[in-house]
Design a protein around this motif. Structure first.
Motif, PDB file in Angstrom:
ATOM      1  N   HIS A  48       3.052 -17.912 104.213  1.00 33.74           N
ATOM      2  CA  HIS A  48       3.614 -17.616 102.890  1.00 33.74           C
ATOM      3  C   HIS A  48       4.979 -18.290 102.716  1.00 33.74           C
ATOM      4  CE1 HIS A  48       6.234 -15.404 100.194  1.00 33.74           C
ATOM      5  NE2 HIS A  48       6.772 -14.759 101.200  1.00 33.74           N
ATOM      6  N   ALA A  49       5.835 -18.211 103.737  1.00 34.00           N
ATOM      7  CA  ALA A  49       7.158 -18.833 103.659  1.00 34.00           C
ATOM      8  C   ALA A  49       7.043 -20.352 103.579  1.00 34.00           C
ATOM      9  CB  ALA A  49       7.999 -18.425 104.868  1.00 34.00           C
ATOM     10  N   ARG A  50       6.087 -20.913 104.288  1.00 35.39           N
ATOM     11  CA  ARG A  50       5.891 -22.367 104.238  1.00 35.39           C
ATOM     12  C   ARG A  50       5.535 -22.814 102.823  1.00 35.39           C
ATOM     13  NH1 ARG A  50       2.070 -26.223 104.147  1.00 35.39           N
ATOM     14  NH2 ARG A  50       0.344 -24.727 104.047  1.00 35.39           N
ATOM     15  N   ILE A  51       4.696 -22.055 102.145  1.00 31.82           N
ATOM     16  CA  ILE A  51       4.310 -22.407 100.780  1.00 31.82           C
ATOM     17  C   ILE A  51       5.516 -22.321  99.851  1.00 31.82           C
ATOM     18  CG2 ILE A  51       2.861 -21.759  98.829  1.00 31.82           C
ATOM     19  CD1 ILE A  51       1.402 -23.102 101.228  1.00 31.82           C
ATOM     20  N   GLY A  52       6.350 -21.301 100.035  1.00 35.14           N
ATOM     21  CA  GLY A  52       7.562 -21.205  99.231  1.00 35.14           C
ATOM     22  C   GLY A  52       8.459 -22.418  99.415  1.00 35.14           C
ATOM     23  N   ALA A  53       8.615 -22.864 100.647  1.00 30.98           N
ATOM     24  CA  ALA A  53       9.450 -24.043 100.925  1.00 30.98           C
ATOM     25  C   ALA A  53       8.828 -25.309 100.349  1.00 30.98           C
ATOM     26  CB  ALA A  53       9.659 -24.183 102.426  1.00 30.98           C
ATOM     27  N   LEU A  54       7.489 -25.401 100.387  1.00 34.76           N
ATOM     28  CA  LEU A  54       6.814 -26.559  99.788  1.00 34.76           C
ATOM     29  C   LEU A  54       7.148 -26.657  98.305  1.00 34.76           C
ATOM     30  CD1 LEU A  54       4.661 -28.842  99.635  1.00 34.76           C
ATOM     31  CD2 LEU A  54       2.958 -27.027  99.287  1.00 34.76           C
ATOM     32  N   LEU A  55       7.025 -25.557  97.581  1.00 35.35           N
ATOM     33  CA  LEU A  55       7.326 -25.561  96.158  1.00 35.35           C
ATOM     34  C   LEU A  55       8.801 -25.888  95.915  1.00 35.35           C
ATOM     35  CD1 LEU A  55       5.332 -22.387  95.038  1.00 35.35           C
ATOM     36  CD2 LEU A  55       4.604 -24.771  94.898  1.00 35.35           C
ATOM     37  N   ALA A  56       9.679 -25.292  96.703  1.00 34.34           N
ATOM     38  CA  ALA A  56      11.114 -25.536  96.539  1.00 34.34           C
ATOM     39  C   ALA A  56      11.463 -26.999  96.794  1.00 34.34           C
ATOM     40  CB  ALA A  56      11.904 -24.635  97.483  1.00 34.34           C
ATOM     41  N   SER A  57      10.799 -27.615  97.748  1.00 36.62           N
ATOM     42  CA  SER A  57      11.112 -29.008  98.094  1.00 36.62           C
ATOM     43  C   SER A  57      10.781 -29.970  96.965  1.00 36.62           C
ATOM     44  CB  SER A  57      10.359 -29.422  99.364  1.00 36.62           C
ATOM     45  OG  SER A  57       8.964 -29.553  99.110  1.00 36.62           O
ATOM     46  N   GLU A  58       9.896 -29.547  96.060  1.00 39.21           N
ATOM     47  CA  GLU A  58       9.497 -30.404  94.940  1.00 39.21           C
ATOM     48  C   GLU A  58      10.309 -30.114  93.673  1.00 39.21           C
ATOM     49  OE1 GLU A  58       7.331 -32.805  95.143  1.00 39.21           O
ATOM     50  OE2 GLU A  58       6.612 -32.410  97.174  1.00 39.21           O
ATOM     51  N   CYS A  59      11.216 -29.128  93.748  1.00 44.51           N
ATOM     52  CA  CYS A  59      11.922 -28.679  92.554  1.00 44.51           C
ATOM     53  C   CYS A  59      13.164 -29.525  92.274  1.00 44.51           C
ATOM     54  CB  CYS A  59      12.320 -27.212  92.718  1.00 44.51           C
ATOM     55  SG  CYS A  59      13.127 -26.495  91.265  1.00 44.51           S
ATOM     56  N   ARG A  60      13.340 -29.886  91.015  1.00 41.08           N
ATOM     57  CA  ARG A  60      14.581 -30.527  90.590  1.00 41.08           C
ATOM     58  C   ARG A  60      15.657 -29.451  90.473  1.00 41.08           C
ATOM     59  NH1 ARG A  60      10.786 -32.798  86.637  1.00 41.08           N
ATOM     60  NH2 ARG A  60      11.576 -31.262  85.142  1.00 41.08           N
ATOM     61  N   GLY A  61      16.937 -29.891  90.455  1.00 40.69           N
ATOM     62  CA  GLY A  61      17.968 -28.889  90.213  1.00 40.69           C
ATOM     63  C   GLY A  61      19.264 -29.168  90.914  1.00 40.69           C
ATOM     64  N   ARG A  62      20.035 -28.119  91.067  1.00 35.90           N
ATOM     65  CA  ARG A  62      21.428 -28.131  91.492  1.00 35.90           C
ATOM     66  C   ARG A  62      21.708 -28.985  92.722  1.00 35.90           C
ATOM     67  NH1 ARG A  62      26.822 -25.632  91.322  1.00 35.90           N
ATOM     68  NH2 ARG A  62      26.027 -23.622  90.622  1.00 35.90           N
ATOM     69  N   PHE A  63      20.807 -29.009  93.684  1.00 31.15           N
ATOM     70  CA  PHE A  63      21.138 -29.543  94.998  1.00 31.15           C
ATOM     71  C   PHE A  63      20.779 -31.018  95.149  1.00 31.15           C
ATOM     72  CE2 PHE A  63      20.112 -24.974  95.466  1.00 31.15           C
ATOM     73  CZ  PHE A  63      21.408 -24.530  95.669  1.00 31.15           C
ATOM     74  N   GLY A  64      20.877 -31.790  94.083  1.00 32.01           N
ATOM     75  CA  GLY A  64      20.520 -33.196  94.139  1.00 32.01           C
ATOM     76  C   GLY A  64      21.682 -34.143  94.331  1.00 32.01           C
ATOM     77  N   SER A  65      22.923 -33.670  94.178  1.00 29.36           N
ATOM     78  CA  SER A  65      24.079 -34.559  94.284  1.00 29.36           C
ATOM     79  C   SER A  65      24.379 -34.900  95.737  1.00 29.36           C
ATOM     80  CB  SER A  65      25.303 -33.897  93.658  1.00 29.36           C
ATOM     81  OG  SER A  65      25.747 -32.819  94.460  1.00 29.36           O
TER      82      SER A  65
END
Length: 275
Positions: free
Chosen positions: A23-40
């Motif tokens: 379950h945690a791995r799937i959460g991290a997979l989705l988060a890794s594809e998310c745009r947002g704050r931590f791109g700089s």
């Protein structure tokens, strides 16, 4: 351990079991594809720690997942929602210790995540053990935050840390929906739709909705959307599960031996791509 009711191919009742680690791995997979704050540039190291923290936030469950406790009366595997407060806080403390090895932000995030779960638990938050656990974790969270902020005070404030924690909450909820509630194995969509509001009230709030169920066939994927769409591309999600007959089991070994592995497959895409 996530346990959900399913119907087996022969019509008999069964359970789909998904480990907390998965379950945690799937959460991290989705988060890794998310745009947002931590791109700089300044935030890239923060993003790395956030993603690893999300992936590892349930690592304290590993021993339990490998030998799941059984309900002594019903002979079925206990769901993560059925644990006594003493068992839950012991497992959470193991997860926090692992997160501390990742870094101070990870420890602050994971401990904050579990503190929130405990504070929102109607049956556990009033227990003396829960109160003492929260009292013990509070000063430690303050110390972890201070250590993390001191590395780069100009770019590491409470707003950034809180958004990192919101990422954990949001993608934990999105993953739980896919693992626990989204229709699988040909289940019909519920009346009114099968959906989850993840990250409610945060800057990441999204509505995850199923269009079709994850099928039993390995060649077919369930279709789901997220609104607003915060990802660059569609995401293929394959959740490792164990399908077991819903009967009484005497030991964890008997339970695990009765199961057959099955991937619960999803395609998460933007609403326009699915229309």
């Amino acid at each position: 351990m996530i346990r959900r009711d399913v119907q087996l191919a022969d019509g008999a009742p069964g359970w789909a079991l998904v480990s907390q680690i998965e379950h945690a791995r799937i959460g991290a997979l989705l988060a890794s594809e998310c745009r947002g704050r931590f791109g700089s540039v300044h935030a890239s190291l923060i993003r790395d720690e956030v993603l690893v923290a999300i992936a590892a936030h349930d690592d304290g469950w590993r021993e339990w997942d490998e030998a799941p406790q059984l309900d002594v009366k019903l002979g079925r595997p206990l769901s993560f929602m059925e644990l006594a407060a003493a068992d839950a806080t012991t497992i959470w403390s193991k997860s926090i210790a692992i997160a501390e090895e990742i870094g101070p932000l990870a420890a602050w995030m994971v401990s904050g995540h579990f503190a929130r779960l405990l504070e929102h638990s109607e049956h556990a938050r009033h227990e003396p053990l829960a109160s003492s656990w929260l009292a013990e974790i509070g000063p430690r969270r303050e110390a972890w935050f201070a250590t993390w902020q001191a590395i780069d005070p100009a770019n590491r404030d409470l707003g950034v840390a809180n958004e990192a924690l919101q990422w954990l909450w949001t993608f934990d909820e999105a993953s739980l929906w896919l693992c626990c509630s989204a229709p699988i194995m040909g289940e019909p969509l519920r009346a009114g739709g099968s959906f989850e509001i993840a990250g409610c009230g945060t800057t990441l709030e999204m509505k995850f909705a199923a269009i079709s169920a994850a099928a039993a066939s390995p060649d077919e994927r369930g279709q789901a959307t997220a609104t607003p769409w915060r990802f660059d591309d569609g995401i293929d999600v394959d959740i490792e599960s164990l399908i077991v007959p819903a009967v009484r089991y005497a030991t964890p070994q008997e339970l695990l031996a009765a199961g057959r592995p099955q991937a619960l497959r999803w395609r998460l895409a933007s609403p326009t791509a699915c229309s």
